[in-house]
Design an enzyme around this catalytic site. Sequence first.
Site, PDB file in Angstrom:
ATOM      1  N   THR A   1       0.871  -1.179   0.000  1.00  0.00           N
ATOM      2  CA  THR A   1       0.000   0.000   0.000  1.00  0.00           C
ATOM      3  C   THR A   1       0.905   1.227   0.000  1.00  0.00           C
ATOM      4  OG1 THR A   1      -0.001   0.253   2.403  1.00  0.00           O
ATOM      5  CG2 THR A   1      -1.657  -1.257   1.467  1.00  0.00           C
TER       6      THR A   1
ATOM      7  N   ALA B   1      -1.188  -4.046   8.595  1.00  0.00           N
ATOM      8  CA  ALA B   1      -2.369  -3.318   9.067  1.00  0.00           C
ATOM      9  C   ALA B   1      -2.418  -1.984   8.359  1.00  0.00           C
ATOM     10  CB  ALA B   1      -2.292  -3.092  10.581  1.00  0.00           C
TER      11      ALA B   1
ATOM     12  N   THR C   1      -1.630  -3.151  19.534  1.00  0.00           N
ATOM     13  CA  THR C   1      -1.215  -1.812  19.948  1.00  0.00           C
ATOM     14  C   THR C   1      -1.794  -1.473  21.315  1.00  0.00           C
ATOM     15  OG1 THR C   1      -1.557   0.533  19.463  1.00  0.00           O
ATOM     16  CG2 THR C   1      -3.176  -0.972  18.564  1.00  0.00           C
ATOM     17  N   ASP C   2      -1.098  -0.594  22.038  1.00  0.00           N
ATOM     18  CA  ASP C   2      -1.633  -0.143  23.338  1.00  0.00           C
ATOM     19  C   ASP C   2      -2.916   0.674  23.183  1.00  0.00           C
ATOM     20  OD1 ASP C   2      -0.506   2.170  22.244  1.00  0.00           O
ATOM     21  OD2 ASP C   2       0.733   2.652  23.993  1.00  0.00           O
ATOM     22  N   GLU C   3      -3.182   1.138  21.950  1.00  0.00           N
ATOM     23  CA  GLU C   3      -4.362   1.987  21.746  1.00  0.00           C
ATOM     24  C   GLU C   3      -5.676   1.243  21.975  1.00  0.00           C
ATOM     25  OE1 GLU C   3      -4.545   4.458  18.370  1.00  0.00           O
ATOM     26  OE2 GLU C   3      -2.417   4.935  18.426  1.00  0.00           O
TER      27      GLU C   3
ATOM     28  N   TYR D   1      -9.192   3.238  13.732  1.00  0.00           N
ATOM     29  CA  TYR D   1      -7.980   2.400  13.742  1.00  0.00           C
ATOM     30  C   TYR D   1      -7.946   1.500  14.967  1.00  0.00           C
ATOM     31  CZ  TYR D   1      -3.189   1.125  14.906  1.00  0.00           C
ATOM     32  OH  TYR D   1      -2.073   0.414  15.293  1.00  0.00           O
TER      33      TYR D   1
ATOM     34  N   LYS E   1      -8.199  -2.673  15.449  1.00  0.00           N
ATOM     35  CA  LYS E   1      -7.131  -3.473  16.076  1.00  0.00           C
ATOM     36  C   LYS E   1      -7.712  -4.269  17.244  1.00  0.00           C
ATOM     37  CE  LYS E   1      -3.303  -3.643  15.245  1.00  0.00           C
ATOM     38  NZ  LYS E   1      -2.522  -4.487  14.283  1.00  0.00           N
TER      39      LYS E   1
ATOM     40  N   ILE F   1       6.891  11.719  14.600  1.00  0.00           N
ATOM     41  CA  ILE F   1       8.323  12.050  14.676  1.00  0.00           C
ATOM     42  C   ILE F   1       8.939  12.260  13.290  1.00  0.00           C
ATOM     43  CG2 ILE F   1      10.587  11.068  15.309  1.00  0.00           C
ATOM     44  CD1 ILE F   1       9.389  10.354  18.036  1.00  0.00           C
TER      45      ILE F   1
ATOM     46  N   ASN G   1       3.987  15.578  23.495  1.00  0.00           N
ATOM     47  CA  ASN G   1       4.382  15.876  22.113  1.00  0.00           C
ATOM     48  C   ASN G   1       5.209  17.153  22.025  1.00  0.00           C
ATOM     49  OD1 ASN G   1       2.988  13.589  21.337  1.00  0.00           O
ATOM     50  ND2 ASN G   1       1.103  14.704  20.861  1.00  0.00           N
TER      51      ASN G   1
HETATM   52  P1  NAD Z   1       2.962   0.646   8.472  1.00  0.00           P
HETATM   53  O1  NAD Z   1       1.723   1.383   8.070  1.00  0.00           O
HETATM   54  O2  NAD Z   1       4.279   1.338   8.391  1.00  0.00           O
HETATM   55  O3  NAD Z   1       3.101  -0.688   7.596  1.00  0.00           O
HETATM   56  C1  NAD Z   1       2.013  -1.515   7.321  1.00  0.00           C
HETATM   57  C2  NAD Z   1       2.439  -2.512   6.236  1.00  0.00           C
HETATM   58  O4  NAD Z   1       1.338  -3.415   6.005  1.00  0.00           O
HETATM   59  C3  NAD Z   1       2.779  -1.862   4.892  1.00  0.00           C
HETATM   60  O5  NAD Z   1       3.942  -2.430   4.343  1.00  0.00           O
HETATM   61  C4  NAD Z   1       1.559  -2.189   4.022  1.00  0.00           C
HETATM   62  O6  NAD Z   1       1.868  -2.273   2.631  1.00  0.00           O
HETATM   63  C5  NAD Z   1       1.134  -3.532   4.601  1.00  0.00           C
HETATM   64  N1  NAD Z   1      -0.295  -3.820   4.366  1.00  0.00           N
HETATM   65  C6  NAD Z   1      -1.343  -2.999   4.620  1.00  0.00           C
HETATM   66  N2  NAD Z   1      -2.493  -3.610   4.266  1.00  0.00           N
HETATM   67  C7  NAD Z   1      -2.148  -4.845   3.816  1.00  0.00           C
HETATM   68  C8  NAD Z   1      -2.892  -5.949   3.322  1.00  0.00           C
HETATM   69  N3  NAD Z   1      -4.238  -5.907   3.213  1.00  0.00           N
HETATM   70  N4  NAD Z   1      -2.230  -7.066   2.955  1.00  0.00           N
HETATM   71  C9  NAD Z   1      -0.858  -7.124   3.043  1.00  0.00           C
HETATM   72  N5  NAD Z   1      -0.113  -6.096   3.485  1.00  0.00           N
HETATM   73  C10 NAD Z   1      -0.751  -4.983   3.873  1.00  0.00           C
HETATM   74  O7  NAD Z   1       2.666   0.112   9.925  1.00  0.00           O
HETATM   75  P2  NAD Z   1       3.655  -0.013  11.189  1.00  0.00           P
HETATM   76  O8  NAD Z   1       3.718   1.283  11.890  1.00  0.00           O
HETATM   77  O9  NAD Z   1       4.880  -0.708  10.756  1.00  0.00           O
HETATM   78  O10 NAD Z   1       2.786  -1.003  12.106  1.00  0.00           O
HETATM   79  C11 NAD Z   1       2.922  -2.420  11.967  1.00  0.00           C
HETATM   80  C12 NAD Z   1       2.015  -3.097  12.979  1.00  0.00           C
HETATM   81  O11 NAD Z   1       2.380  -2.682  14.294  1.00  0.00           O
HETATM   82  C13 NAD Z   1       0.537  -2.753  12.824  1.00  0.00           C
HETATM   83  O12 NAD Z   1      -0.208  -3.914  13.095  1.00  0.00           O
HETATM   84  C14 NAD Z   1       0.286  -1.697  13.906  1.00  0.00           C
HETATM   85  O13 NAD Z   1      -1.056  -1.739  14.339  1.00  0.00           O
HETATM   86  C15 NAD Z   1       1.240  -2.162  14.984  1.00  0.00           C
HETATM   87  N6  NAD Z   1       1.762  -1.141  15.918  1.00  0.00           N
HETATM   88  C16 NAD Z   1       2.358  -0.011  15.422  1.00  0.00           C
HETATM   89  C17 NAD Z   1       2.930   0.902  16.331  1.00  0.00           C
HETATM   90  C18 NAD Z   1       3.629   2.146  15.844  1.00  0.00           C
HETATM   91  O14 NAD Z   1       4.045   2.972  16.669  1.00  0.00           O
HETATM   92  N7  NAD Z   1       3.827   2.356  14.557  1.00  0.00           N
HETATM   93  C19 NAD Z   1       2.860   0.656  17.699  1.00  0.00           C
HETATM   94  C20 NAD Z   1       2.216  -0.501  18.161  1.00  0.00           C
HETATM   95  C21 NAD Z   1       1.690  -1.397  17.250  1.00  0.00           C
HETATM   96  O1  DAU Z   2       0.452   3.707  20.525  1.00  0.00           O
HETATM   97  C1  DAU Z   2       0.723   2.910  19.405  1.00  0.00           C
HETATM   98  C2  DAU Z   2       0.236   3.598  18.154  1.00  0.00           C
HETATM   99  O2  DAU Z   2       1.130   4.680  17.912  1.00  0.00           O
HETATM  100  C3  DAU Z   2       0.183   2.666  16.946  1.00  0.00           C
HETATM  101  O3  DAU Z   2      -0.793   1.686  17.173  1.00  0.00           O
HETATM  102  C4  DAU Z   2      -0.156   3.438  15.661  1.00  0.00           C
HETATM  103  O4  DAU Z   2      -0.072   2.574  14.539  1.00  0.00           O
HETATM  104  C5  DAU Z   2       0.839   4.559  15.500  1.00  0.00           C
HETATM  105  O5  DAU Z   2       0.498   5.346  14.371  1.00  0.00           O
HETATM  106  C6  DAU Z   2       0.851   5.431  16.756  1.00  0.00           C
HETATM  107  O6  DAU Z   2      -0.409   6.135  16.906  1.00  0.00           O
HETATM  108  P1  DAU Z   2      -0.455   7.686  17.335  1.00  0.00           P
HETATM  109  O7  DAU Z   2      -1.739   8.233  16.839  1.00  0.00           O
HETATM  110  O8  DAU Z   2      -0.085   7.866  18.755  1.00  0.00           O
HETATM  111  O9  DAU Z   2       0.811   8.203  16.441  1.00  0.00           O
HETATM  112  P2  DAU Z   2       1.044   9.491  15.523  1.00  0.00           P
HETATM  113  O10 DAU Z   2       2.459   9.406  15.071  1.00  0.00           O
HETATM  114  O11 DAU Z   2      -0.004   9.676  14.502  1.00  0.00           O
HETATM  115  O12 DAU Z   2       0.902  10.683  16.578  1.00  0.00           O
HETATM  116  C7  DAU Z   2       1.656  10.713  17.786  1.00  0.00           C
HETATM  117  C8  DAU Z   2       1.162  11.908  18.605  1.00  0.00           C
HETATM  118  O13 DAU Z   2       1.527  13.122  17.937  1.00  0.00           O
HETATM  119  C9  DAU Z   2      -0.339  11.981  18.766  1.00  0.00           C
HETATM  120  O14 DAU Z   2      -0.636  12.540  20.041  1.00  0.00           O
HETATM  121  C10 DAU Z   2      -0.784  12.936  17.668  1.00  0.00           C
HETATM  122  C11 DAU Z   2       0.363  13.887  17.597  1.00  0.00           C
HETATM  123  N1  DAU Z   2       0.659  14.516  16.291  1.00  0.00           N
HETATM  124  C12 DAU Z   2       0.733  13.724  15.185  1.00  0.00           C
HETATM  125  C13 DAU Z   2       1.090  14.255  13.964  1.00  0.00           C
HETATM  126  C14 DAU Z   2       1.165  13.383  12.730  1.00  0.00           C
HETATM  127  C15 DAU Z   2       0.966  15.875  16.232  1.00  0.00           C
HETATM  128  O15 DAU Z   2       0.915  16.594  17.243  1.00  0.00           O
HETATM  129  N2  DAU Z   2       1.321  16.402  15.024  1.00  0.00           N
HETATM  130  C16 DAU Z   2       1.397  15.654  13.881  1.00  0.00           C
HETATM  131  O16 DAU Z   2       1.741  16.200  12.814  1.00  0.00           O
END
Ligand code: NAD
Ligand code: DAU
Length: 336
Positions: free
Chosen positions: A36, A84, A125-127, A152, A156, A193, A251
């Site tokens: 994606t 995801a 996720t903790d969310e 989202y 999850k 970030i 933040n």
């Molecule tokens: P990301 O959005 O960077 O990557 C998601 C990947 O999944 C992409 O490579 C995308 O192409 C693939 N994908 C999406 N839909 C798909 C489908 N239908 N079939 C096959 N592939 C598909 O996500 P991320 O930040 O790396 O998160 C990975 C996992 O960790 C997720 O399950 C998310 O909920 C969880 N998670 C993320 C965070 C965070 O801070 N980013 C924290 C806790 C948990």
């Molecule tokens: O807690 C785990 C989750 O963390 C994961 O499950 C999600 O996949 C991941 O995207 C992340 O979710 P958040 O919504 O916490 O992350 P995000 O990076 O979108 O935002 C982090 C914090 O910063 C949130 O309080 C929103 C804020 N934010 C975000 C953006 C993009 C800003 O203040 N400015 C911004 O431009």
Amino acid sequence: MSTLLVTGGAGFIGSNFVRHALEHTGHDVVVLDKLTYAGDLASLEGVPSDRFRFVRGDIGDAGLVGALTAELDPATDAIVHFAAESHNDNSLAGPRPFVDTNILGTYTLIEAARERELRFHHISTDEVYGDLELDDPAKFTESTAYRPSSPYSSTKAASDLLVAAWVRSFGLRATISSCSNNYGPYQHVEKFIPRQITNVLGGKRPKLYGSGRNVRDWIHVDDHNSAVLAILERGRVGETYLIGANGERNNLQVVETILELLGQPRDAYDLVDDRPGHDLRYAIDASKLRTETGWAPRYTDFRDGLARTIEWYRDNEAWWGPQKAATEARYAELGR
Ligand code: NAD
Ligand code: DAU
């Protein structure tokens, strides 16, 4: 030699997991990823090709998933499910892909795992636990009630409940891990970030939602992934483990640190409209994971981890540059 089928292995955490697993274990890796907007093959450049195979496809495609799981050996191999739709802002703008991938995609995978009696690890996720007050002394634990806020996090949560039901009703050999906010290399520029780092590198100001007081519990992506391996190796089937590294910061503090590390005035940011339903605070108690598996994080100095991450984005504009303009155009439509 065993094989891990890694879904979402071209995304942020998944691609870091693939590198980590190939470097620190003897497993071979097969990645299933739809590519994606969030997936990028460039995130997997340089991984050793004799132990790695990439398959482009959808986790909701039962035929493809069945063909890939047919290659696995239930005695030694496992599915590690990262794929995801992962961004809250996108889920507010258009929830449908979140239902399709996070709920129905997970359903397709656990049905295939059940059929072949395969070990399954589900990345959550903790969310799913909603949010905490700023002054709440409690943190999330494995027994905190589910209370998701966004499309989202609710999808999850739904996927977690499916996995837990498959464990109880069908004896699926699954574990679940719920981690806090990750940072590190290869994270999409839509996330907080990387968005702020690349804004400053491009001469623009960081954008803080609302008051900037919302708290996230930051963990380096390598620490998340070493915890996932610890759970695969030493976790108890049927259990959920919370992953976190005591990294709570608001933040505003994060943006001030990024500005300082990049040599800018600490107040050179803009406050923009808040995210609807914006969770106030996340905080993880990872005692169960630490006690049962012996896992501990390596990146305990957030400022140092952030400085390394800034260096990575500074050195890798070729990776993030092509996504930046389109991402900012989407934010401009949202007024953020
Ligand atoms: P990301 O959005 O960077 O990557 C998601 C990947 O999944 C992409 O490579 C995308 O192409 C693939 N994908 C999406 N839909 C798909 C489908 N239908 N079939 C096959 N592939 C598909 O996500 P991320 O930040 O790396 O998160 C990975 C996992 O960790 C997720 O399950 C998310 O909920 C969880 N998670 C993320 C965070 C965070 O801070 N980013 C924290 C806790 C948990
Ligand atoms: O807690 C785990 C989750 O963390 C994961 O499950 C999600 O996949 C991941 O995207 C992340 O979710 P958040 O919504 O916490 O992350 P995000 O990076 O979108 O935002 C982090 C914090 O910063 C949130 O309080 C929103 C804020 N934010 C975000 C953006 C993009 C800003 O203040 N400015 C911004 O431009």
